[in-house]
Design a protein around this motif. Sequence first.
Motif, PDB file in Angstrom:
ATOM      1  N   GLY A  68    -116.210 -55.862   8.523  1.00  0.00           N
ATOM      2  CA  GLY A  68    -115.115 -54.914   8.674  1.00  0.00           C
ATOM      3  C   GLY A  68    -115.117 -54.204  10.004  1.00  0.00           C
ATOM      4  O   GLY A  68    -114.352 -53.264  10.199  1.00  0.00           O
ATOM      5  N   HIS A  69    -115.975 -54.624  10.920  1.00  0.00           N
ATOM      6  CA  HIS A  69    -116.034 -53.955  12.211  1.00  0.00           C
ATOM      7  C   HIS A  69    -114.770 -54.233  13.022  1.00  0.00           C
ATOM      8  O   HIS A  69    -114.033 -55.182  12.772  1.00  0.00           O
ATOM      9  N   MET A  70    -114.544 -53.385  13.974  1.00  0.00           N
ATOM     10  CA  MET A  70    -113.338 -53.455  14.783  1.00  0.00           C
ATOM     11  C   MET A  70    -113.286 -54.761  15.568  1.00  0.00           C
ATOM     12  O   MET A  70    -114.292 -55.240  16.075  1.00  0.00           O
ATOM     13  N   ASN A  71    -112.095 -55.325  15.643  1.00  0.00           N
ATOM     14  CA  ASN A  71    -111.900 -56.484  16.504  1.00  0.00           C
ATOM     15  C   ASN A  71    -110.492 -56.444  17.075  1.00  0.00           C
ATOM     16  O   ASN A  71    -109.627 -55.741  16.575  1.00  0.00           O
ATOM     17  N   ILE A  72    -110.302 -57.210  18.119  1.00  0.00           N
ATOM     18  CA  ILE A  72    -108.997 -57.284  18.766  1.00  0.00           C
ATOM     19  C   ILE A  72    -108.513 -58.718  18.611  1.00  0.00           C
ATOM     20  O   ILE A  72    -109.077 -59.635  19.209  1.00  0.00           O
ATOM     21  N   PRO A  73    -107.481 -58.927  17.796  1.00  0.00           N
ATOM     22  CA  PRO A  73    -107.057 -60.296  17.480  1.00  0.00           C
ATOM     23  C   PRO A  73    -106.247 -60.994  18.571  1.00  0.00           C
ATOM     24  O   PRO A  73    -105.761 -62.088  18.352  1.00  0.00           O
ATOM     25  N   LEU A  74    -106.115 -60.390  19.733  1.00  0.00           N
ATOM     26  CA  LEU A  74    -105.310 -60.964  20.807  1.00  0.00           C
ATOM     27  C   LEU A  74    -105.711 -62.411  21.106  1.00  0.00           C
ATOM     28  O   LEU A  74    -104.861 -63.301  21.172  1.00  0.00           O
ATOM     29  N   LEU A  75    -106.988 -62.668  21.266  1.00  0.00           N
ATOM     30  CA  LEU A  75    -107.462 -64.012  21.558  1.00  0.00           C
ATOM     31  C   LEU A  75    -107.491 -64.879  20.301  1.00  0.00           C
ATOM     32  O   LEU A  75    -107.105 -66.049  20.338  1.00  0.00           O
ATOM     33  N   MET A  76    -107.936 -64.307  19.200  1.00  0.00           N
ATOM     34  CA  MET A  76    -108.059 -65.066  17.947  1.00  0.00           C
ATOM     35  C   MET A  76    -106.716 -65.613  17.468  1.00  0.00           C
ATOM     36  O   MET A  76    -106.676 -66.667  16.837  1.00  0.00           O
ATOM     37  N   ASP A  77    -105.633 -64.920  17.742  1.00  0.00           N
ATOM     38  CA  ASP A  77    -104.305 -65.377  17.322  1.00  0.00           C
ATOM     39  C   ASP A  77    -103.844 -66.602  18.103  1.00  0.00           C
ATOM     40  O   ASP A  77    -102.935 -67.300  17.679  1.00  0.00           O
ATOM     41  N   ARG A  78    -104.456 -66.882  19.235  1.00  0.00           N
ATOM     42  CA  ARG A  78    -103.962 -67.924  20.130  1.00  0.00           C
ATOM     43  C   ARG A  78    -104.843 -69.181  20.176  1.00  0.00           C
ATOM     44  O   ARG A  78    -104.551 -70.095  20.930  1.00  0.00           O
ATOM     45  N   VAL A  79    -105.913 -69.205  19.410  1.00  0.00           N
ATOM     46  CA  VAL A  79    -106.807 -70.362  19.472  1.00  0.00           C
ATOM     47  C   VAL A  79    -106.813 -71.117  18.140  1.00  0.00           C
ATOM     48  O   VAL A  79    -106.392 -70.599  17.108  1.00  0.00           O
ATOM     49  N   ASN A  80    -107.330 -72.355  18.188  1.00  0.00           N
ATOM     50  CA  ASN A  80    -107.365 -73.178  16.980  1.00  0.00           C
ATOM     51  C   ASN A  80    -108.507 -72.761  16.049  1.00  0.00           C
ATOM     52  O   ASN A  80    -109.328 -71.907  16.393  1.00  0.00           O
ATOM     53  N   PHE A  81    -108.575 -73.415  14.903  1.00  0.00           N
ATOM     54  CA  PHE A  81    -109.543 -73.052  13.869  1.00  0.00           C
ATOM     55  C   PHE A  81    -110.981 -73.135  14.372  1.00  0.00           C
ATOM     56  O   PHE A  81    -111.778 -72.228  14.133  1.00  0.00           O
ATOM     57  N   GLN A  82    -111.327 -74.210  15.053  1.00  0.00           N
ATOM     58  CA  GLN A  82    -112.705 -74.394  15.518  1.00  0.00           C
ATOM     59  C   GLN A  82    -113.092 -73.314  16.527  1.00  0.00           C
ATOM     60  O   GLN A  82    -114.199 -72.799  16.501  1.00  0.00           O
ATOM     61  N   SER A  83    -112.155 -72.965  17.411  1.00  0.00           N
ATOM     62  CA  SER A  83    -112.429 -71.906  18.386  1.00  0.00           C
ATOM     63  C   SER A  83    -112.581 -70.555  17.699  1.00  0.00           C
ATOM     64  O   SER A  83    -113.411 -69.738  18.098  1.00  0.00           O
ATOM     65  N   LYS A  84    -111.782 -70.322  16.667  1.00  0.00           N
ATOM     66  CA  LYS A  84    -111.905 -69.077  15.898  1.00  0.00           C
ATOM     67  C   LYS A  84    -113.286 -68.982  15.266  1.00  0.00           C
ATOM     68  O   LYS A  84    -113.902 -67.922  15.249  1.00  0.00           O
ATOM     69  N   LYS A  85    -113.742 -70.100  14.764  1.00  0.00           N
ATOM     70  CA  LYS A  85    -115.061 -70.139  14.140  1.00  0.00           C
ATOM     71  C   LYS A  85    -116.143 -69.802  15.170  1.00  0.00           C
ATOM     72  O   LYS A  85    -117.044 -69.006  14.900  1.00  0.00           O
ATOM     73  N   LEU A  86    -116.034 -70.402  16.353  1.00  0.00           N
ATOM     74  CA  LEU A  86    -117.012 -70.133  17.416  1.00  0.00           C
ATOM     75  C   LEU A  86    -116.957 -68.672  17.873  1.00  0.00           C
ATOM     76  O   LEU A  86    -117.994 -68.042  18.096  1.00  0.00           O
ATOM     77  N   LEU A  87    -115.752 -68.128  18.002  1.00  0.00           N
ATOM     78  CA  LEU A  87    -115.613 -66.724  18.403  1.00  0.00           C
ATOM     79  C   LEU A  87    -116.164 -65.784  17.327  1.00  0.00           C
ATOM     80  O   LEU A  87    -116.773 -64.758  17.639  1.00  0.00           O
ATOM     81  N   ALA A  88    -115.954 -66.132  16.068  1.00  0.00           N
ATOM     82  CA  ALA A  88    -116.494 -65.314  14.973  1.00  0.00           C
ATOM     83  C   ALA A  88    -118.014 -65.330  14.998  1.00  0.00           C
ATOM     84  O   ALA A  88    -118.669 -64.288  14.809  1.00  0.00           O
ATOM     85  N   ILE A  89    -118.604 -66.493  15.257  1.00  0.00           N
ATOM     86  CA  ILE A  89    -120.062 -66.586  15.353  1.00  0.00           C
ATOM     87  C   ILE A  89    -120.559 -65.801  16.562  1.00  0.00           C
ATOM     88  O   ILE A  89    -121.555 -65.072  16.475  1.00  0.00           O
ATOM     89  N   PHE A  90    -119.859 -65.916  17.691  1.00  0.00           N
ATOM     90  CA  PHE A  90    -120.224 -65.160  18.894  1.00  0.00           C
ATOM     91  C   PHE A  90    -120.200 -63.655  18.609  1.00  0.00           C
ATOM     92  O   PHE A  90    -121.102 -62.926  19.021  1.00  0.00           O
ATOM     93  N   SER A  91    -119.186 -63.210  17.890  1.00  0.00           N
ATOM     94  CA  SER A  91    -119.068 -61.797  17.523  1.00  0.00           C
ATOM     95  C   SER A  91    -120.265 -61.345  16.688  1.00  0.00           C
ATOM     96  O   SER A  91    -120.818 -60.258  16.907  1.00  0.00           O
ATOM     97  N   GLU A  92    -120.673 -62.176  15.752  1.00  0.00           N
ATOM     98  CA  GLU A  92    -121.832 -61.840  14.916  1.00  0.00           C
ATOM     99  C   GLU A  92    -123.126 -61.831  15.733  1.00  0.00           C
ATOM    100  O   GLU A  92    -123.995 -60.992  15.517  1.00  0.00           O
TER     101      GLU A  92
END
Length: 175
Positions: A68-92
């Motif tokens: 539930g931590h803060m995030n900015i979906p600007l980049l996440m809205d523009r990338v594909n599923f695999q990139s979202k997964k990688l960005l989510a892991i990077f965030s963690e």
Amino acid sequence: MNLIRKILNQLLNILAGGSFFAMVLLTCWQVLTRYVFKRPSSWSEELVSYLFAWMTLLGSSLVVGERGHMNIPLLMDRVNFQSKKLLAIFSEVVACLFAGIILVFGGIQITSLAMGQMTSSLGIPIGFFYIVLPLSGILNIFYTILNIADILKNRITTETVNESVRAAAKAGKEA
């Protein structure tokens, strides 16, 4: 692992909620002693401030566990599923590094330094109240590891809030 997460969430909810309840009672006691008895209780005011720190840090560990931590979906809205997964892991990973360096390492340092200082009203070492820093860091690290495992197993969605709102609006128009 979900059972461990569930038990830990319940325990943290009880501890954070118990801290909040104790703070309410102690604040009421403080008001009563100050305005009714005309003899303010200094120890209760000090204890409330320490309980507030405990409640906040334990609550933040719950937020990490729920992603539930803060995030900015600007980049996440523009990338594909695999990139979202990688960005989510990077965030963690970033959250895990923060918890390890700042909360655990820094928390141990400040806790050990503060063990020699006594609280003014309670008369116990301040370090006992600072123990929550490394404890919260360890909990955050544990939760980030669980979150990474769940992301890799597709148990946690990488859908952003904006995508959820759009999907709900689209479903509403089709109905």
